[in-house]
Design a protein around this motif. Structure first.
Motif, short mmCIF file in Angstrom:
data_model
loop_
_atom_site.label_atom_id
_atom_site.label_comp_id
_atom_site.label_asym_id
_atom_site.label_seq_id
_atom_site.Cartn_x
_atom_site.Cartn_y
_atom_site.Cartn_z
N ASP A 46 34.51 26.93 19.67
CA ASP A 46 35.61 26.74 20.61
C ASP A 46 36.49 25.55 20.23
N MET A 47 35.82 24.41 19.94
CA MET A 47 36.57 23.20 19.61
C MET A 47 37.40 23.42 18.36
N LEU A 48 36.76 24.01 17.35
CA LEU A 48 37.45 24.25 16.09
C LEU A 48 38.63 25.20 16.31
N CYS A 49 38.42 26.23 17.12
CA CYS A 49 39.50 27.16 17.46
C CYS A 49 40.68 26.39 18.07
N GLN A 50 40.36 25.53 19.02
CA GLN A 50 41.42 24.76 19.69
C GLN A 50 42.20 23.91 18.69
N VAL A 51 41.43 23.20 17.85
CA VAL A 51 42.06 22.31 16.86
C VAL A 51 42.97 23.11 15.92
N LEU A 52 42.45 24.23 15.45
CA LEU A 52 43.22 25.00 14.47
C LEU A 52 44.40 25.73 15.10
N LYS A 53 44.23 26.14 16.36
CA LYS A 53 45.33 26.80 17.07
C LYS A 53 46.56 25.90 17.14
N ARG A 54 46.28 24.60 17.36
CA ARG A 54 47.39 23.67 17.51
C ARG A 54 48.21 23.54 16.24
N ILE A 55 47.56 23.68 15.07
CA ILE A 55 48.29 23.41 13.83
C ILE A 55 48.66 24.69 13.06
N SER A 56 48.18 25.84 13.54
CA SER A 56 48.44 27.05 12.76
C SER A 56 49.54 27.91 13.38
N ALA A 57 50.36 28.49 12.52
CA ALA A 57 51.41 29.40 13.00
C ALA A 57 50.83 30.77 13.32
N LEU A 58 49.60 31.01 12.88
CA LEU A 58 48.95 32.31 13.12
C LEU A 58 47.90 32.15 14.23
N PRO A 59 47.61 33.23 14.97
CA PRO A 59 46.58 33.15 16.01
C PRO A 59 45.21 32.85 15.41
N VAL A 60 44.40 32.09 16.14
CA VAL A 60 43.05 31.73 15.68
C VAL A 60 42.04 32.19 16.72
N VAL A 61 41.07 33.01 16.31
CA VAL A 61 40.07 33.51 17.26
C VAL A 61 38.68 33.50 16.62
N GLU A 62 37.65 33.53 17.46
CA GLU A 62 36.30 33.73 16.95
C GLU A 62 36.14 35.22 16.61
N ALA A 63 35.50 35.52 15.50
CA ALA A 63 35.26 36.93 15.14
C ALA A 63 34.25 37.51 16.11
N ILE A 64 34.59 38.64 16.72
CA ILE A 64 33.73 39.27 17.72
C ILE A 64 33.04 40.49 17.12
N GLU A 65 31.73 40.56 17.35
CA GLU A 65 30.94 41.70 16.90
C GLU A 65 31.59 43.02 17.32
N ARG A 66 31.66 43.98 16.42
CA ARG A 66 32.17 45.33 16.68
C ARG A 66 33.69 45.41 16.88
N ASP A 67 34.38 44.27 16.97
CA ASP A 67 35.83 44.33 17.13
C ASP A 67 36.49 44.59 15.77
N ALA A 68 37.71 45.13 15.82
CA ALA A 68 38.44 45.40 14.59
C ALA A 68 38.95 44.10 13.97
N VAL A 69 38.96 44.05 12.65
CA VAL A 69 39.59 42.96 11.93
C VAL A 69 41.10 43.09 12.14
N GLN A 70 41.76 42.00 12.52
CA GLN A 70 43.19 42.09 12.81
C GLN A 70 44.02 41.44 11.72
N SER A 71 45.11 42.10 11.37
CA SER A 71 46.04 41.54 10.38
C SER A 71 46.78 40.36 10.98
N GLY A 72 47.07 39.38 10.14
CA GLY A 72 47.85 38.24 10.59
C GLY A 72 47.12 37.36 11.59
N VAL A 73 45.80 37.48 11.64
CA VAL A 73 45.00 36.68 12.57
C VAL A 73 43.91 35.94 11.80
N ILE A 74 43.65 34.68 12.20
CA ILE A 74 42.58 33.90 11.57
C ILE A 74 41.31 34.09 12.40
#
Lengths: 189, 286
Positions: A46-74
């Motif tokens: 969570d903390m790392l997501c928050q930190v990276l969200k602030r500095i990245s132009a692309l969305p930042v999320v934790e990879a979720i089991e069974r979810d699809a890999v998304q283009s243009g997303v970290i």
């Protein structure tokens, strides 16, 4: 190689600052899926997501089991689990034993994504204190993907990029500040 | 022959399919609905361990050397766990779930996929400290004979004990983990008294049916290795095994795909991945 569809990044010691430099410099127009494996002792990203969200132009999320890999997303690997990608481009998690003392292990992620994206993949090894990721990067190159390694002399911890160079070699071995511009160039070409 | 690529992408999946078919036809174990990424990884590790160059080499040995089966099953199910892994989950069970279980005269708990038993003993200790153990029965199941054997022995590496002890404290343990085991030079053995209400049994979530009537089912980090249809099958099995208002506890990063069976469960404590079936009153209109 084909136009890259994905970028997989691995790092450990010193990795948070290195990730800020790389992910902060990526172009908002990138359509590649970006997968990040950082060795961490924390129970959450969570903390790392928050930190990276602030500095990245692309969305930042934790990879979720069974979810699809998304283009243009970290996507960040969750702590305590290995992260893999199925051939239908969905995430899978595993609690198999640690690899190179690490879970998530960069080697596990890299082996898996190398076989999914083959020559449409860029593998990146940044600073780190052990040899995890080296064998995985070799697999990425074997299957036609591109390997980018941070110059060991430029890395906060040299062991990981050094091992990657010895085991896998690299298509590009550049200082940290050059990695984001390089990825932008390779992906937007 | 030069135009045949050694590393053709489809080669892997062909080898994987053939292995799975061989294992099923020869030994009756069905791994066809396991998620391929981890299965392939485990097969390669197993092939390495058994000095086979390829997965096909492993297939040949599985067909002709039946005595390898226990090794193979263990390799394909890689039991890894620790005691009180994710302590907050065990704390939540103790504080939020046990008080509700306490209203039943007899408490049945099914630990599905118990591997080497670390969580079985964790659960027994938790129940003991809550004063519920002597009216509880834990059914600990796994598809691997060898895993069950290990689980019933309760012998683990002393290296792990320090971390487990910290986990136990963080889970709200009221004694010391050392009170429940005897330690040797390299190994610890869990107090066999903890086994007095545990039944170990073979059960395969991929093919077997309802196992018992349970008030609580723990199945942590087992379904992550299953494809969506097999996850759905297991969840339906859990639903049909649980009493009304019964609880299901999954692994912390598990994601219930919105399958048929998943819809019957409501989040009870989402942060601990504890789900619940509707109680009698809630279920009346259904």
């Amino acid at each position: 190689m084909s136009t890259p569809a994905a970028i997989a990044i691995g790092c450990s010691a010193g990795g948070v600052d290195a990730l800020k430099a790389v992910l902060g410099g990526l172009d908002a127009k990138l359509s590649q899926a970006i997968l990040v494996c950082l060795h961490s002792r924390s129970d959450t990203v969570d903390m790392l997501c928050q930190v990276l969200k602030r500095i990245s132009a692309l969305p930042v999320v934790e990879a979720i089991e069974r979810d699809a890999v998304q283009s243009g997303v970290i996507h960040l690997a969750p702590p305590g689990y290995h992260l893999l990608v199925e051939s239908d481009l969905h995430f899978a998690l595993s609690i198999d034993p640690r690899v190179n003392h690490a879970r998530p292990s960069i080697d596990v992620l890299f082996y898996s994504v190398a076989e999914v994206w083959r020559d449409a993949l860029i593998g990146v090894i940044l600073t780190g204190a052990n040899a995890d990721g080296a064998a995985g990067l070799r697999r990425i190159r074997q299957l036609g993907g591109v390997a980018v390694v941070q110059s060991p002399s430029d890395a906060e911890a040299t062991a990981m990029p050094q091992a990657a160079l010895e085991v896998a070699g690299a298509d590009y071995c550049v200082p940290l500040s050059d990695i984001a511009p390089l990825l932008n160039r390779l992906c937007l070409a | 022959m030069n135009d045949i690529k050694v590393d053709a992408p489809e080669l892997d999946s062909i080898e994987l399919d053939l292995f799975v078919q061989a294992l099923q036809k020869r030994h009756g174990y069905d791994f066809s609905e396991y998620a391929p990424a981890s299965l392939k990884r485990r097969l390669r590790l197993l092939a390495d361990q058994l000095h086979c160059k390829t997965i096909t080499g492993l297939t040949e040995r599985v067909l002709h050397e039946p005595q390898l089966l226990p090794n193979v099953l263990e390799g394909l199910t890689v039991p890894t766990s620790e005691m009180f892994r994710d302590p907050a989950v065990f704390r939540t069970l103790r504080e939020k779930v046990f008080p509700l279980l306490a209203s039943y005269p007899l408490i049945n708990i099914w630990q599905a996929g118990c591997a080497h038993g670390q969580e079985v003993y964790s659960l027994a200790i938790l129940l003991e400290e809550a004063g519920l153990y002597d009216r509880s029965q834990i059914f600990a199941t796994d598809l691997s004979d060898r895993a069950l054997q290990r689980a019933s022995e309760g012998i683990y590496s002393v290296k792990d004990a320090q971390q487990w002890s910290r986990n136990y404290q963080a889970a709200g343990g009221t004694h010391s983990l050392a009170d429940y085991c005897s330690a040797g030079y390299k190994l610890i053995k869990l107090n066999q008294r903890l086994r007095r209400h545990v039944t170990f049994a073979l059960h395969n979530l991929a093919i077997d049916g309802v196992f018992c009537e349970a008030h609580l089912i723990l199945c942590r980090n087992v379904l992550i290795y299953f494809s969506d249809p097999l996850q759905d099958r297991a969840l339906a099995l859990f639903r049909d095994s649980l009493v009304r208002g019964g609880f299901l506890c999954l692994g912390l990063r598990e994601n219930l795909n919105p399958s048929h069976a998943a819809q019957d469960f409501s989040p009870f404590i989402e942060s601990a991945r504890i789900y619940r079936l509707p109680t009698q009153a809630e279920g009346a209109h259904a």
